[in-house]
Scaffold this motif. Structure first.
Motif, PDB file in Angstrom:
ATOM      1  N   ALA A   1       0.823  -1.203   0.000  1.00  0.00           N
ATOM      2  CA  ALA A   1       0.000   0.000   0.000  1.00  0.00           C
ATOM      3  C   ALA A   1       0.858   1.254   0.000  1.00  0.00           C
ATOM      4  O   ALA A   1       0.540   2.255  -0.631  1.00  0.00           O
ATOM      5  N   GLN A   2       1.991   1.172   0.737  1.00  0.00           N
ATOM      6  CA  GLN A   2       2.870   2.328   0.798  1.00  0.00           C
ATOM      7  C   GLN A   2       3.535   2.592  -0.558  1.00  0.00           C
ATOM      8  O   GLN A   2       3.611   3.710  -1.017  1.00  0.00           O
ATOM      9  N   THR A   3       4.020   1.528  -1.181  1.00  0.00           N
ATOM     10  CA  THR A   3       4.736   1.713  -2.440  1.00  0.00           C
ATOM     11  C   THR A   3       3.785   2.046  -3.588  1.00  0.00           C
ATOM     12  O   THR A   3       4.237   2.447  -4.646  1.00  0.00           O
ATOM     13  N   ALA A   4       2.472   1.865  -3.362  1.00  0.00           N
ATOM     14  CA  ALA A   4       1.510   2.143  -4.424  1.00  0.00           C
ATOM     15  C   ALA A   4       1.262   3.636  -4.597  1.00  0.00           C
ATOM     16  O   ALA A   4       0.631   4.041  -5.564  1.00  0.00           O
ATOM     17  N   TYR A   5       1.745   4.466  -3.667  1.00  0.00           N
ATOM     18  CA  TYR A   5       1.513   5.905  -3.781  1.00  0.00           C
ATOM     19  C   TYR A   5       2.252   6.466  -4.996  1.00  0.00           C
ATOM     20  O   TYR A   5       3.419   6.123  -5.232  1.00  0.00           O
TER      21      TYR A   5
END
Length: 327
Positions: free
Chosen positions: A26-30
């Protein structure tokens, strides 16, 4: 069907691992949707230019649209408050102008509606010194003549600014202090109206970043006599700096930088910083900045934070000695 202890433990570990890796994913999807960059100025000025240049270049780099939302007014406070109150998820950012970020709080008659701790630095994008611009029919060709004229005619020369407490106002006060002259300050509600009256001959000179003035300098309608920085502007190579003209203390470079709400997660800030570094340092971005009379000037969060601290100290002295207050 019974679940053995071994099977239960395997299922538990799988679930935990999924949660952990899910969070990382979820973090890297930003960013996964449109990012809004709020600009504290109307279209046409250097702050708006910085925002639009960055938005246009950053969108393809992050794989999502980056849109500019102009919210002018209140010496930058309207935009700052909007970003301060936004969700701390990295989808609402502030393209800030140094005059608003470090001078507006110093000149406010009341407590500022936001504090430095409400924002975290992301990256500096552009730097642009102030230039000293005169109406073309004024019989002044350089800094020495400007100072001599002002001393011979105390209080006759007037200079326009974008408002009481603006960086242009503070730069004018700095010049008066350094040169020992007295001029009349004429505040306007923005650079646009000040520029129009300068072109119309209602005011004698002004200070400001180069982009809005460049077309009129090139056409001969305005005359630029100095750049308020330690080095010359590549877009105005024949114009001396104030230091070269004998006034090294008149140093008033502006910066335009991206800030985020205070609690945006570090991985989001790290990604934004890395992506901005990539686009600001491209030849195309650097060239476009030069053409507008600015300089592409990437600085990381630590460097930008240090710049804010030093500028607050530096400008506080000028504001105090000149007794400058905003409207």
């Amino acid at each position: 069907m019974k679940t053995t202890r071994k099977q239960f433990n395997t299922l538990l570990l799988t679930a935990l691992a999924g949660g952990l890796f899910g969070s990382a994913s979820a973090q890297t999807a930003y960013p996964s949707r449109t990012v809004t960059m709020i600009v504290p100025a109307a279209a046409g000025g250097t702050t708006d230019l910085a925002g639009r240049m960055l938005a246009q270049a950053l969108g393809p780099a992050v794989g999502q649209s980056v849109v500019v939302d102009n919210r002018a007014g209140g010496n930058g406070n309207i935009a700052a408050i909007a970003v301060k109150r936004a969700e701390a998820d990295g989808y609402t950012l502030l393209m800030q102008y140094s005059g608003y970020h470090v001078i507006s709080p110093l000149v406010s008659k009341t407590a500022s509606p936001w504090e430095q701790k409400d924002f975290q630095p992301v990256a500096n994008v552009l730097s642009a010194p102030q230039i000293i611009v005169l109406r073309a029919d004024l019989p002044i060709k350089n800094m020495a003549e400007l100072v001599a004229y002002a001393k011979a005619h105390p209080g006759k020369l007037n200079y326009a600014s974008s408002g009481n407490g603006s960086l242009q106002h503070v730069t004018g006060a700095m010049l008066e202090q350094q040169a020992g002259v007295q001029m009349v300050h004429v505040p306007y509600k923005g650079t646009g109206p000040a520029l129009q009256d300068l072109l119309g001959g209602q005011v004698d000179l002004t200070f400001g970043t180069a982009p809005p003035f460049m077309p009129h300098i090139q056409s001969g309608k305005l005359r630029v006599i100095a750049v308020t920085s330690k080095t010359r502007l590549p877009s105005l190579p024949d114009v001396p700096t104030t230091a070269e003209a004998g006034f090294p203390g008149v140093d008033a470079a502006s910066w335009f930088a991206l800030f985020a709400p205070a609690n945006v997660p570090k991985p989001v800030i790290d990604k934004l910083t890395a992506d901005i570094s990539q686009v600001v340092n491209t030849p195309a971005f650097k060239q476009k900045a030069l053409e507008q009379g600015a300089t592409a000037d990437y600085q990381n969060p630590q460097q930008l934070g240090d710049k804010v601290k030093s500028d607050l100290v530096r400008w506080a002295g000028v504001v105090k000695s000149a007794r400058i207050e905003a409207d």
